[in-house]
Structure formats: structure tokens, C-alpha cells
Scaffold this active site. Structure first.
Site, PDB file in Angstrom:
ATOM      1  N   ASP A   1     -12.197 -27.936  -3.326  1.00  0.00           N
ATOM      2  CA  ASP A   1     -10.913 -27.116  -3.341  1.00  0.00           C
ATOM      3  C   ASP A   1     -10.787 -27.077  -5.004  1.00  0.00           C
ATOM      4  OD1 ASP A   1      -8.250 -27.084  -1.897  1.00  0.00           O
ATOM      5  OD2 ASP A   1      -7.952 -26.739  -3.997  1.00  0.00           O
TER       6      ASP A   1
ATOM      7  N   TYR B   1       4.099 -14.190  -5.991  1.00  0.00           N
ATOM      8  CA  TYR B   1       2.388 -14.152  -5.576  1.00  0.00           C
ATOM      9  C   TYR B   1       1.906 -13.383  -6.252  1.00  0.00           C
ATOM     10  CZ  TYR B   1      -1.766 -11.573  -4.284  1.00  0.00           C
ATOM     11  OH  TYR B   1      -2.327 -11.277  -3.408  1.00  0.00           O
TER      12      TYR B   1
ATOM     13  N   LYS C   1      -0.390 -13.915 -10.084  1.00  0.00           N
ATOM     14  CA  LYS C   1      -1.366 -12.941 -10.373  1.00  0.00           C
ATOM     15  C   LYS C   1      -1.004 -12.372 -12.170  1.00  0.00           C
ATOM     16  CE  LYS C   1      -4.325 -13.052  -7.351  1.00  0.00           C
ATOM     17  NZ  LYS C   1      -5.665 -13.422  -6.653  1.00  0.00           N
TER      18      LYS C   1
ATOM     19  N   ASN D   1      -4.267  -2.243  -0.150  1.00  0.00           N
ATOM     20  CA  ASN D   1      -4.210  -3.034   1.569  1.00  0.00           C
ATOM     21  C   ASN D   1      -5.834  -2.824   1.530  1.00  0.00           C
ATOM     22  OD1 ASN D   1      -1.368  -2.330   1.116  1.00  0.00           O
ATOM     23  ND2 ASN D   1      -0.958  -3.290   3.093  1.00  0.00           N
TER      24      ASN D   1
ATOM     25  N   PHE E   1       8.312  -2.857  10.879  1.00  0.00           N
ATOM     26  CA  PHE E   1       9.204  -4.095  10.471  1.00  0.00           C
ATOM     27  C   PHE E   1      10.521  -2.539   9.809  1.00  0.00           C
ATOM     28  CE2 PHE E   1       5.738  -7.594  10.011  1.00  0.00           C
ATOM     29  CZ  PHE E   1       6.878  -7.829  11.007  1.00  0.00           C
TER      30      PHE E   1
ATOM     31  N   ARG F   1      10.562  -6.075   6.714  1.00  0.00           N
ATOM     32  CA  ARG F   1      10.006  -7.535   6.627  1.00  0.00           C
ATOM     33  C   ARG F   1      11.268  -7.673   4.883  1.00  0.00           C
ATOM     34  NH1 ARG F   1       3.525  -8.415   6.484  1.00  0.00           N
ATOM     35  NH2 ARG F   1       3.619  -6.548   5.112  1.00  0.00           N
TER      36      ARG F   1
HETATM   37  N1  UDP Z   1       3.386  -4.388   9.161  1.00  0.00           N
HETATM   38  C1  UDP Z   1       4.135  -4.108  10.259  1.00  0.00           C
HETATM   39  N2  UDP Z   1       4.172  -4.943  11.458  1.00  0.00           N
HETATM   40  C2  UDP Z   1       3.020  -6.243  10.809  1.00  0.00           C
HETATM   41  C3  UDP Z   1       2.742  -6.350   9.302  1.00  0.00           C
HETATM   42  C4  UDP Z   1       2.810  -5.536   9.772  1.00  0.00           C
HETATM   43  O1  UDP Z   1       4.730  -3.023  10.177  1.00  0.00           O
HETATM   44  O2  UDP Z   1       2.676  -6.739  12.168  1.00  0.00           O
HETATM   45  C5  UDP Z   1       3.502  -3.126   8.060  1.00  0.00           C
HETATM   46  C6  UDP Z   1       4.410  -4.200   7.288  1.00  0.00           C
HETATM   47  O3  UDP Z   1       5.825  -3.869   6.501  1.00  0.00           O
HETATM   48  C7  UDP Z   1       3.782  -2.786   5.396  1.00  0.00           C
HETATM   49  C8  UDP Z   1       2.173  -2.727   6.137  1.00  0.00           C
HETATM   50  O4  UDP Z   1       2.465  -2.292   7.571  1.00  0.00           O
HETATM   51  O5  UDP Z   1       4.097  -2.135   5.240  1.00  0.00           O
HETATM   52  C9  UDP Z   1       1.356  -3.510   5.624  1.00  0.00           C
HETATM   53  O6  UDP Z   1       1.425  -4.752   5.837  1.00  0.00           O
HETATM   54  P1  UDP Z   1       0.462  -5.765   5.852  1.00  0.00           P
HETATM   55  O7  UDP Z   1       1.175  -7.508   6.001  1.00  0.00           O
HETATM   56  O8  UDP Z   1      -1.045  -5.407   6.772  1.00  0.00           O
HETATM   57  O9  UDP Z   1      -0.121  -5.651   4.077  1.00  0.00           O
HETATM   58  P2  UDP Z   1       0.483  -5.964   2.968  1.00  0.00           P
HETATM   59  O10 UDP Z   1       1.418  -4.635   2.851  1.00  0.00           O
HETATM   60  O11 UDP Z   1       2.274  -7.304   2.979  1.00  0.00           O
HETATM   61  O12 UDP Z   1      -0.440  -6.024   1.808  1.00  0.00           O
END
Ligand code: UDP
Length: 326
Positions: free
Chosen positions: A51, A141, A145, A170, A206, A279
Site C-alpha cells: 500500500d 476527489y 488531484k 469517462n 440519476f 446524484r
Molecule cells: N448514472 C446514472 N445511473 C447510475 C450510474 C450513473 O444515471 O446508476 C449517470 C451519472 O449521473 C452520470 C453518468 O451516468 O451522469 C456517468 O456516471 P458514472 O458514475 O459512470 O461516471 P462519472 O461521470 O461519475 O465519472
């Protein structure tokens, strides 16, 4: 050249290791299996189970393996989690990077590629997000970075460290042998494919009221093999240039509904959806302007379209319905 890959048992680090080895590099993977998988570690890589919080163990790994460069993937990586547990990010991510950097400097290792993030850009002035966008982190987060990027700047100034900050949008998709397997899974594409595999009843979307054409969030999905290749090109470019900073995406935004529709076409499954609350922390649109790395390093994505990215993920999930467990 020998490269030490932290997090080389994880999703992106394991694929970077695979591409490094296929390009003739020697690789030492350093991973604690906090999130990674033993099965994801490339069989031709040397392996150190450690780690990054254990600086003596990191030092011993450098002493034994004598890497010439580092790719640093090992990290907590979830925006939402960082809002709930900020010290995992402002603490662990930052301290672990500092341990790694101190050991690098002590051993005279002068090149590092950092996994960075689009979460540096909470309030972008332009979309797609260009290379000169101001860094305003969107969460602990992103802040972790941003702090590490600043450390790199000062180590360049004071110690001559050469570095690349690669700001991923992404990451998605799979190679034939390595794919996305997180516990718990929070990412859209693997969750959608779990519905297609019959492991979930529906996908929760979301938010359906964002200011986007269909009301769902728009993201720029980039294949992990293309991401890995950007790391290798950056490593090569550090021979002649001390500092590189690139946004990495395909420059095309796809909504959550478009991701689900594409997965329906590929899998032949109806993939039911349910629109739920937004979210916290999710911006409406995140798209990269990656013209700088294309122009400067000749980066040319092999999977520039959503269809081929999701197809590759589907191939892997079909062959590994329980992830690396089977
Ligand atoms: N998302 C969603 N439902 C889920 C997971 C993700 O609607 O169960 C949406 C999330 O709100 C974002 C997109 O999918 O707009 C990509 O999310 P992810 O968590 O894959 O990557 P992030 O954008 O957070 O890096």
C-alpha cells in the site's frame, strides 16, 4: 524501459500494464488489492503487494526493481464518495502520492504520469473543455488531484521531475482480457450491462431534468485502451518535454439515455430504466477537447465511438459475468 505502475491490478492500471508490455516495456505493478484484482495483474509484470501508505514498502519496491518511470493510478476515484468521506481523498490520496513522490525523488526516478480527472473543472467556461480551462475542483476527489498536480509542478521546479497530468473524462470499455469490475459498482456502463445480464432489474437514471436535449447527463466516454495508449505516448514525450497536461476524451457527449439505448441495441435486452433524483455533484455536461494531445503527440483513438466502447465492455462482461471472480 522499466515502469512502475501503481494500481496495476485496477481497471485502468491493469490495461495500461497490458499495453506497456505489448509495447516492449518492463512493468512492475504495485498494488494493495484494496480495489484491484489479482487476476487483472498481467502475468509478465513483476508484482509487489504493498500500500502506498507504507512508505518503507514503497522504498523497498524501488530498491529491488529500480524503475525508471512511474504511472500512478492507485487512488480513491469516486466523486460521490469523496463528498461523504473527504479525508479518504484529501488524506489518503494526497499522502499516498506524497510518499510515492518522495521515494521517486530519493531514488532519482525522474518521470511520472498522473491519472487526473475532469472533476478539476467544476465551472468550465467552454464546452468541450479545452486545455487552458481554469482548475476549479468539483469535490474533494478533484481537489486531491489538483493538489497532486501542484506537487508535481513544484517538484519539476525544484527537482527537475518530468511529469504528465492526464485528465480523464469517462473511462469505459474493456480489452479482451481486462474489464471493469468494482465492488460496489457505481459506474453507468457496467451497471447497464448487469441489467442486460439479468443481474439487476433496472437501471436508475440519476436525474431527468438536466438542461440537456433529453434531460439526462451528458458525458464523454473514452476507451481504456485509448487512455492507456495516451499514457505511453506521454511517457515517450517526456524524453523531450518536461511537462505535459492533456484532457482525454473523444470530444463527443452522450446522454445517459443514449448510453442505455446503445446498450439495448448491442445486447438485445430491453434494459428497463427508472428516473430517480439527481446524484449530488453530477454536472449536466462534461465533454473534453482533446485536440492538444492529438496535435502534439499524434494520439489517435482506436475506439472513438460509443458503440465500439460498449460492445467491448459487453464482450468482456459476457465472458466474465461475475467479473474477475468468474
Ligand atoms: N448514472 C446514472 N445511473 C447510475 C450510474 C450513473 O444515471 O446508476 C449517470 C451519472 O449521473 C452520470 C453518468 O451516468 O451522469 C456517468 O456516471 P458514472 O458514475 O459512470 O461516471 P462519472 O461521470 O461519475 O465519472
Amino acid at each position: 524501459m522499466k515502469v512502475l505502475v501503481t494500481g496495476g491490478a485496477g481497471y485502468i492500471g491493469s490495461v495500461a500494464t497490458e499495453r506497456l508490455i505489448s509495447n516492449g516495456y518492463e512493468v512492475v505493478v504495485l498494488d494493495s488489492f484494496y480495489m484491484g484484482h489479482r487476476e487483472a495483474v498481467h502475468p509478465q509484470a513483476a508484482f509487489v503487494e504493498a500500500d502506498l501508505s507504507d512508505k518503507a514498502a514503497v522504498d523497498a519496491a524501488f530498491r529491488e526493481h529500480r524503475p525508471e518511470a512511474v504511472m500512478h493510478f492507485a487512488s480513491h476515484t469516486l466523486v460521490g464518495e469523496s463528498m461523504q468521506h473527504p479525508f479518504l481523498y484529501l488524506g489518503d490520496n494526497v499522502r499516498n502520492a506524497l510518499n510515492l513522490l518522495e521515494v521517486m525523488v530519493e531514488h532519482g526516478v525522474g518521470k511520472i504520469i498522473l491519472s487526473s480527472t475532469a472533476n478539476l473543472f467544476e465551472k468550465p467556461e467552454s464546452m468541450p473543455i479545452g486545455p487552458d480551462e481554469r482548475v476549479i475542483p468539483g469535490s474533494p476527489y478533484g481537489e486531491s488531484k489538483a493538489i497532486i498536480e501542484r506537487f508535481l509542478h513544484w517538484l519539476q521546479v525544484t527537482k527537475g521531475l518530468r511529469y504528465a497530468c492526464l485528465r480523464y473524462f469517462n473511462a469505459a470499455g474493456a480489452t479482451a482480457e481486462r474489464g471493469e469490475d468494482h465492488t460496489p459498482e457505481t459506474h453507468l456502463i457496467p451497471l447497464v450491462l448487469q441489467v442486460a445480464l439479468g443481474q439487476r432489474d433496472a437501471i436508475k437514471i440519476f436525474g431527468g431534468d438536466y438542461p440537456t436535449p433529453d434531460g439526462t447527463c451528458v458525458r464523454d466516454y473514452i476507451h481504456i485502451a485509448d487512455l492507456a495508449d495516451a499514457h505511453i505516448l506521454s511517457l515517450q514525450a517526456l524524453e523531450t518535454r518536461p511537462v505535459l497536461t492533456y484532457n482525454l476524451g473523444n470530444g463527443n457527449g452522450f446522454s445517459v439515455k443514449e448510453v442505455v439505448d446503445t446498450a439495448r441495441r448491442i445486447t438485445g435486452h430491453a434494459i428497463p430504466v427508472e428516473i430517480v433524483d439527481r446524484r449530488p455533484g453530477d454536472p449536466a455536461v462534461l465533454v473534453a477537447d482533446a485536440t492538444k494531445i492529438k496535435a502534439e503527440l499524434g494520439w489517435a483513438p482506436q475506439f472513438p465511438d460509443l458503440q465500439s466502447i460498449i460492445q467491448s465492455a459487453w464482450n468482456w462482461h459476457n465472458g466474465h459475468p461475475r467479473g474477475y471472480a468468474g
